[in-house]
Motif scaffolding. Structure first.
Motif, PDB file in Angstrom:
ATOM      1  N   THR A  20      -2.638  11.951   5.321  1.00  0.00           N
ATOM      2  CA  THR A  20      -3.159  11.981   6.695  1.00  0.00           C
ATOM      3  C   THR A  20      -2.528  10.909   7.577  1.00  0.00           C
ATOM      4  O   THR A  20      -2.825  10.826   8.762  1.00  0.00           O
ATOM      5  CB  THR A  20      -4.686  11.769   6.714  1.00  0.00           C
ATOM      6  OG1 THR A  20      -4.978  10.447   6.237  1.00  0.00           O
ATOM      7  CG2 THR A  20      -5.398  12.807   5.859  1.00  0.00           C
ATOM      8  N   GLY A  21      -1.673  10.068   6.979  1.00  0.00           N
ATOM      9  CA  GLY A  21      -1.060   8.976   7.744  1.00  0.00           C
ATOM     10  C   GLY A  21      -1.749   7.649   7.570  1.00  0.00           C
ATOM     11  O   GLY A  21      -1.249   6.621   8.028  1.00  0.00           O
ATOM     12  N   ALA A  22      -2.920   7.643   6.914  1.00  0.00           N
ATOM     13  CA  ALA A  22      -3.597   6.376   6.608  1.00  0.00           C
ATOM     14  C   ALA A  22      -2.844   5.670   5.483  1.00  0.00           C
ATOM     15  O   ALA A  22      -2.108   6.299   4.722  1.00  0.00           O
ATOM     16  CB  ALA A  22      -5.038   6.636   6.188  1.00  0.00           C
ATOM     17  N   ILE A  23      -3.025   4.361   5.385  1.00  0.00           N
ATOM     18  CA  ILE A  23      -2.478   3.647   4.232  1.00  0.00           C
ATOM     19  C   ILE A  23      -3.603   3.394   3.240  1.00  0.00           C
ATOM     20  O   ILE A  23      -4.766   3.244   3.621  1.00  0.00           O
ATOM     21  CB  ILE A  23      -1.786   2.325   4.638  1.00  0.00           C
ATOM     22  CG1 ILE A  23      -2.788   1.357   5.311  1.00  0.00           C
ATOM     23  CG2 ILE A  23      -0.596   2.598   5.546  1.00  0.00           C
ATOM     24  CD1 ILE A  23      -2.981   0.073   4.560  1.00  0.00           C
ATOM     25  N   ARG A  24      -3.234   3.363   1.935  1.00  0.00           N
ATOM     26  CA  ARG A  24      -4.227   3.102   0.884  1.00  0.00           C
ATOM     27  C   ARG A  24      -3.803   1.850   0.115  1.00  0.00           C
ATOM     28  O   ARG A  24      -2.718   1.789  -0.452  1.00  0.00           O
ATOM     29  CB  ARG A  24      -4.315   4.278  -0.075  1.00  0.00           C
ATOM     30  CG  ARG A  24      -5.483   4.223  -1.097  1.00  0.00           C
ATOM     31  CD  ARG A  24      -5.392   3.171  -2.184  1.00  0.00           C
ATOM     32  NE  ARG A  24      -4.116   3.121  -2.878  1.00  0.00           N
ATOM     33  CZ  ARG A  24      -3.845   3.794  -3.987  1.00  0.00           C
ATOM     34  NH1 ARG A  24      -4.768   4.548  -4.544  1.00  0.00           N
ATOM     35  NH2 ARG A  24      -2.632   3.693  -4.552  1.00  0.00           N
ATOM     36  N   ALA A  25      -4.675   0.849   0.116  1.00  0.00           N
ATOM     37  CA  ALA A  25      -4.450  -0.373  -0.639  1.00  0.00           C
ATOM     38  C   ALA A  25      -5.505  -0.479  -1.735  1.00  0.00           C
ATOM     39  O   ALA A  25      -6.607   0.072  -1.621  1.00  0.00           O
ATOM     40  CB  ALA A  25      -4.516  -1.593   0.275  1.00  0.00           C
ATOM     41  N   THR A  26      -5.166  -1.186  -2.797  1.00  0.00           N
ATOM     42  CA  THR A  26      -6.144  -1.499  -3.837  1.00  0.00           C
ATOM     43  C   THR A  26      -6.379  -3.011  -3.834  1.00  0.00           C
ATOM     44  O   THR A  26      -5.514  -3.782  -3.414  1.00  0.00           O
ATOM     45  CB  THR A  26      -5.664  -1.044  -5.221  1.00  0.00           C
ATOM     46  OG1 THR A  26      -4.389  -1.629  -5.495  1.00  0.00           O
ATOM     47  CG2 THR A  26      -5.546   0.475  -5.273  1.00  0.00           C
ATOM     48  N   THR A  27      -7.548  -3.426  -4.307  1.00  0.00           N
ATOM     49  CA  THR A  27      -7.940  -4.832  -4.164  1.00  0.00           C
ATOM     50  C   THR A  27      -8.097  -5.561  -5.498  1.00  0.00           C
ATOM     51  O   THR A  27      -8.700  -6.633  -5.546  1.00  0.00           O
ATOM     52  CB  THR A  27      -9.247  -4.947  -3.354  1.00  0.00           C
ATOM     53  OG1 THR A  27     -10.305  -4.287  -4.069  1.00  0.00           O
ATOM     54  CG2 THR A  27      -9.089  -4.321  -1.984  1.00  0.00           C
ATOM     55  N   GLY A  28      -7.558  -4.985  -6.560  1.00  0.00           N
ATOM     56  CA  GLY A  28      -7.568  -5.684  -7.836  1.00  0.00           C
ATOM     57  C   GLY A  28      -8.951  -5.850  -8.417  1.00  0.00           C
ATOM     58  O   GLY A  28      -9.779  -4.942  -8.376  1.00  0.00           O
ATOM     59  N   ALA A  29      -9.203  -7.032  -8.967  1.00  0.00           N
ATOM     60  CA  ALA A  29     -10.447  -7.269  -9.703  1.00  0.00           C
ATOM     61  C   ALA A  29     -11.685  -7.228  -8.823  1.00  0.00           C
ATOM     62  O   ALA A  29     -12.778  -6.896  -9.280  1.00  0.00           O
ATOM     63  CB  ALA A  29     -10.374  -8.617 -10.423  1.00  0.00           C
ATOM     64  N   TYR A  30     -11.512  -7.555  -7.543  1.00  0.00           N
ATOM     65  CA  TYR A  30     -12.677  -7.637  -6.642  1.00  0.00           C
ATOM     66  C   TYR A  30     -12.689  -6.435  -5.711  1.00  0.00           C
ATOM     67  O   TYR A  30     -11.865  -6.328  -4.807  1.00  0.00           O
ATOM     68  CB  TYR A  30     -12.636  -8.946  -5.853  1.00  0.00           C
ATOM     69  CG  TYR A  30     -12.720 -10.177  -6.724  1.00  0.00           C
ATOM     70  CD1 TYR A  30     -13.945 -10.692  -7.115  1.00  0.00           C
ATOM     71  CD2 TYR A  30     -11.560 -10.808  -7.173  1.00  0.00           C
ATOM     72  CE1 TYR A  30     -14.027 -11.822  -7.930  1.00  0.00           C
ATOM     73  CE2 TYR A  30     -11.629 -11.928  -7.989  1.00  0.00           C
ATOM     74  CZ  TYR A  30     -12.864 -12.426  -8.362  1.00  0.00           C
ATOM     75  OH  TYR A  30     -12.942 -13.541  -9.175  1.00  0.00           O
ATOM     76  N   THR A  31     -13.638  -5.538  -5.936  1.00  0.00           N
ATOM     77  CA  THR A  31     -13.739  -4.324  -5.121  1.00  0.00           C
ATOM     78  C   THR A  31     -14.968  -4.350  -4.226  1.00  0.00           C
ATOM     79  O   THR A  31     -15.367  -3.329  -3.671  1.00  0.00           O
ATOM     80  CB  THR A  31     -13.783  -3.082  -6.025  1.00  0.00           C
ATOM     81  OG1 THR A  31     -14.896  -3.189  -6.930  1.00  0.00           O
ATOM     82  CG2 THR A  31     -12.492  -2.947  -6.826  1.00  0.00           C
ATOM     83  N   GLY A  32     -15.563  -5.507  -4.087  1.00  0.00           N
ATOM     84  CA  GLY A  32     -16.710  -5.699  -3.213  1.00  0.00           C
ATOM     85  C   GLY A  32     -16.838  -7.172  -2.870  1.00  0.00           C
ATOM     86  O   GLY A  32     -15.998  -7.991  -3.261  1.00  0.00           O
ATOM     87  N   ALA A  69       0.852  -1.183   0.000  1.00  0.00           N
ATOM     88  CA  ALA A  69       0.000   0.000   0.000  1.00  0.00           C
ATOM     89  C   ALA A  69       0.892   1.238   0.000  1.00  0.00           C
ATOM     90  O   ALA A  69       2.117   1.148   0.121  1.00  0.00           O
ATOM     91  CB  ALA A  69      -0.916  -0.001   1.229  1.00  0.00           C
ATOM     92  N   VAL A  70       0.248   2.399  -0.114  1.00  0.00           N
ATOM     93  CA  VAL A  70       0.980   3.664  -0.037  1.00  0.00           C
ATOM     94  C   VAL A  70       0.500   4.441   1.178  1.00  0.00           C
ATOM     95  O   VAL A  70      -0.625   4.253   1.657  1.00  0.00           O
ATOM     96  CB  VAL A  70       0.791   4.509  -1.314  1.00  0.00           C
ATOM     97  CG1 VAL A  70       1.325   3.770  -2.531  1.00  0.00           C
ATOM     98  CG2 VAL A  70      -0.687   4.882  -1.501  1.00  0.00           C
ATOM     99  N   LEU A  71       1.369   5.298   1.679  1.00  0.00           N
ATOM    100  CA  LEU A  71       1.026   6.165   2.812  1.00  0.00           C
ATOM    101  C   LEU A  71       0.383   7.431   2.274  1.00  0.00           C
ATOM    102  O   LEU A  71       0.912   8.067   1.358  1.00  0.00           O
ATOM    103  CB  LEU A  71       2.280   6.499   3.605  1.00  0.00           C
ATOM    104  CG  LEU A  71       2.084   7.154   4.979  1.00  0.00           C
ATOM    105  CD1 LEU A  71       1.438   6.172   5.937  1.00  0.00           C
ATOM    106  CD2 LEU A  71       3.424   7.644   5.524  1.00  0.00           C
ATOM    107  N   THR A  72      -0.751   7.822   2.843  1.00  0.00           N
ATOM    108  CA  THR A  72      -1.431   9.039   2.392  1.00  0.00           C
ATOM    109  C   THR A  72      -1.042  10.227   3.264  1.00  0.00           C
ATOM    110  O   THR A  72      -0.365  10.086   4.283  1.00  0.00           O
ATOM    111  CB  THR A  72      -2.961   8.856   2.434  1.00  0.00           C
ATOM    112  OG1 THR A  72      -3.391   8.801   3.807  1.00  0.00           O
ATOM    113  CG2 THR A  72      -3.378   7.578   1.728  1.00  0.00           C
TER     114      THR A  72
END
Length: 529
Positions: A43-55, A38-41
């Protein structure tokens, strides 16, 4: 493969030197970043992506068909059966796969804020960011809590392991499988972290009723006098907005249990939608997204690392996970007394349900079973006019037992504790979507406040001729003219036609509840035939 074999395999896996248990938030953030998960935003939160499944992947969710649960589970499209042999085969494959990983992460904690009813859980993760998610969403151990952490229900999440449907008996490469006898949830083929949260909720929906506790998909808050309110509602009805009240403390925003002692939060955190999030509209959520929080599929500026909550590049289902403590004005611990009021929220795009109405016990059970709201035109391809949507008990994807089990528990508790129940329509007035207008939030807030403060208990009411609902003629802070839906329509024939159309949809949907006593529909449903 028997239960003992499964237990031994897991024990061997978790005794490896590359297994990290209950790391602190800073340690997990360091792991997330060093592993490039993930990347650091900003505000200090981390941001991850989930690929093909976003739900969630509801078609890939199964329950193992086992003797101890065979007669209890409401088998069907929601609760799909899978054999013990298929589960054991996948279990062995997943454990073998995880043994080859350089690092694994384990969270040990609980589900259920009331220590008398809490469930020990452990979450085994391939990803560090998933383990951070589990740390923030479930109840974190304090002091010597882990000395009393026997026989936990285990979630094993291996997102990069993909099933072979032809061999493994799944519908796709993705699987979410619950074995109640082996106290295990097996997840693979999806990076969407919400599967862990909702799987735990699903098992609580099975286990709690056996203890006489009603599990609920609702938010809850408590007033200064200790008066507890529950808010049930599907997405878009205003559940989070209306339960966030500066004058009341938040118990929790999504999942609760109702025991013979009162209400308790099942979780230790929040999993909030953050599409179009702003500090002005939802300051509590916005301010909670800081160090240790987890953002899913949110667009982040490459240079400033600022989150763009309005962008839908990955999905509209962008999410933020954070601990309850990140919100001001919470109840600690998340345990309170019995509710004095229950609010069912619906966003009726047909514009025919009253903005607020008081329900009898039978009407409460009927509308609880129905779980009605509406899809709006334009939200999906082919949807050109409002469409009625029904989700049993406001949470049908997470109910292992037959619907009547939950409805009967609700009816008994309403009667036992003399709870006032209201149906609040946050949708349209003066016409359907496209013709009428959305009910003003200030009016809805005033109606909810009046309901919670008892102002509607003795006010004059009139009965709706189609839906049989008791409508107050006066609510402080709300014009009388908006309270009776028919009077807000210019064309009375058009109103009756649209109301009759919705009533018929209610009746058609209710046919699926064959095990529910007839009196619930006769006394609780629309009176129009």
């Amino acid at each position: 493969m028997n239960t003992l074999t499964n237990t031994n395999e897991l024990s061997q896996l978790l005794t490896g030197v590359n297994v990290f248990q209950n790391l602190s938030v800073p340690q997990l953030v360091e792991k997330v970043l060093s592993r490039d998960e993930a990347v650091l935003t900003s505000t200090g939160a981390i941001r991850a992506t989930t690929g093909a499944y976003t739900g969630r992947s509801p078609r890939d969710k199964f329950i193992v068909r086992e003797a101890s649960v065979e007669e209890k589970i409401d088998w069907g499209a929601v609760n799909q059966p899978i054999s013990s042999e298929a589960f054991d085969q996948l279990y062995h494959k997943v454990i073998s796969y995880l043994k080859e990983k350089n690092e694994l992460f384990v969270f040990k904690g609980f589900a259920g804020a009331d220590e008398r009813y809490r469930l020990p859980i452990q979450v085994v993760n391939e990803f560090a960011w998933h383990n951070l998610f589990a740390h923030q969403l479930f109840i974190r151990p304090q002091g010597d809590d882990l000395n009393h952490h026997e026989n936990p229900f285990t979630v094993i999440s291996a997102p990069n392991f993909k099933a072979d449907p032809a061999v493994d008996g799944t519908n796709s490469e993705t699987f979410i499988i619950i074995s109640f006898e082996k106290r295990t949830i097996l997840i693979g083929g999806t990076e969407y972290a919400g599967e862990m949260k909702k799987s735990i909720f699903s098992i609580m929906n099975f286990l709690l009723p056996e203890q006489g506790i009603m599990p609920m998909h609702c938010s809850a808050n408590v007033g200064q006098e200790g008066d507890v309110a529950l808010f049930f509602g599907l997405s878009g009805t205003g559940k989070t907005t209306l339960s966030a009240d500066a004058s009341r403390k938040l118990i929790g925003d999504d999942e609760h249990g109702w025991s013979n002692r009162g209400v308790f939060n099942i979780e230790g955190g929040c999993y909030a939608k953050c599409i179009n999030l702003s500090a002005e509209k939802e300051p509590q959520i916005h301010n909670a997204i800081r160090f240790g929080s987890v953002l899913e599929n949110v667009v982040v500026n490459e240079d400033t690392r600022a989150a763009d909550y309005d962008h839908v590049f990955y999905t509209e289902n962008t999410r933020a996970a954070y601990p309850l403590e990140a919100i001001d004005n919470i109840l600690t611990p998340s345990v309170a007394g019995h509710p004095s009021a229950i609010i069912f929220l619906t966003a009726d795009a047909f514009g025919v349900l009253p903005p607020i109405s008081k329900l009898t016990k039978e009407q409460a059970m009927y509308h609880f079973l129905s779980g009605y709201t509406s899809k709006l035109a334009g939200t999906e391809r082919g949807v050109t006019s409002p469409q009625a949507t029904f989700s049993t008990c406001f949470g049908s994807p997470f109910l292992p037992l037959k619907a009547n089990v939950y409805a009967e528990m609700l009816g008994k508790k309403i009667a036992e504790h003399e709870v006032d129940v209201y149906l609040v329509n946050t949708g349209w007035t003066g016409g359907e979507y496209g013709t009428g207008s959305r009910m003003k939030l200030e009016y809805t807030r005033a109606m909810v406040q009046a309901a919670l403060e008892g102002d509607l208990q003795h006010t004059e009411m009139v009965k709706d001729e189609i839906f049989g609902l008791q409508i107050p003629l006066h609510v402080p802070g709300v014009p009388d003219s908006v309270l009776i839906p028919s009077s807000t329509w210019e064309n009375q024939e058009a109103y009756k036609q649209k109301a009759s159309e919705l009533a018929a949809k209610f009746h058609e949907n209710f046919k699926k509840f064959s095990s529910v006593p007839n009196e619930i529909e006769e006394l609780g449903g629309p009176v129009f035939r």
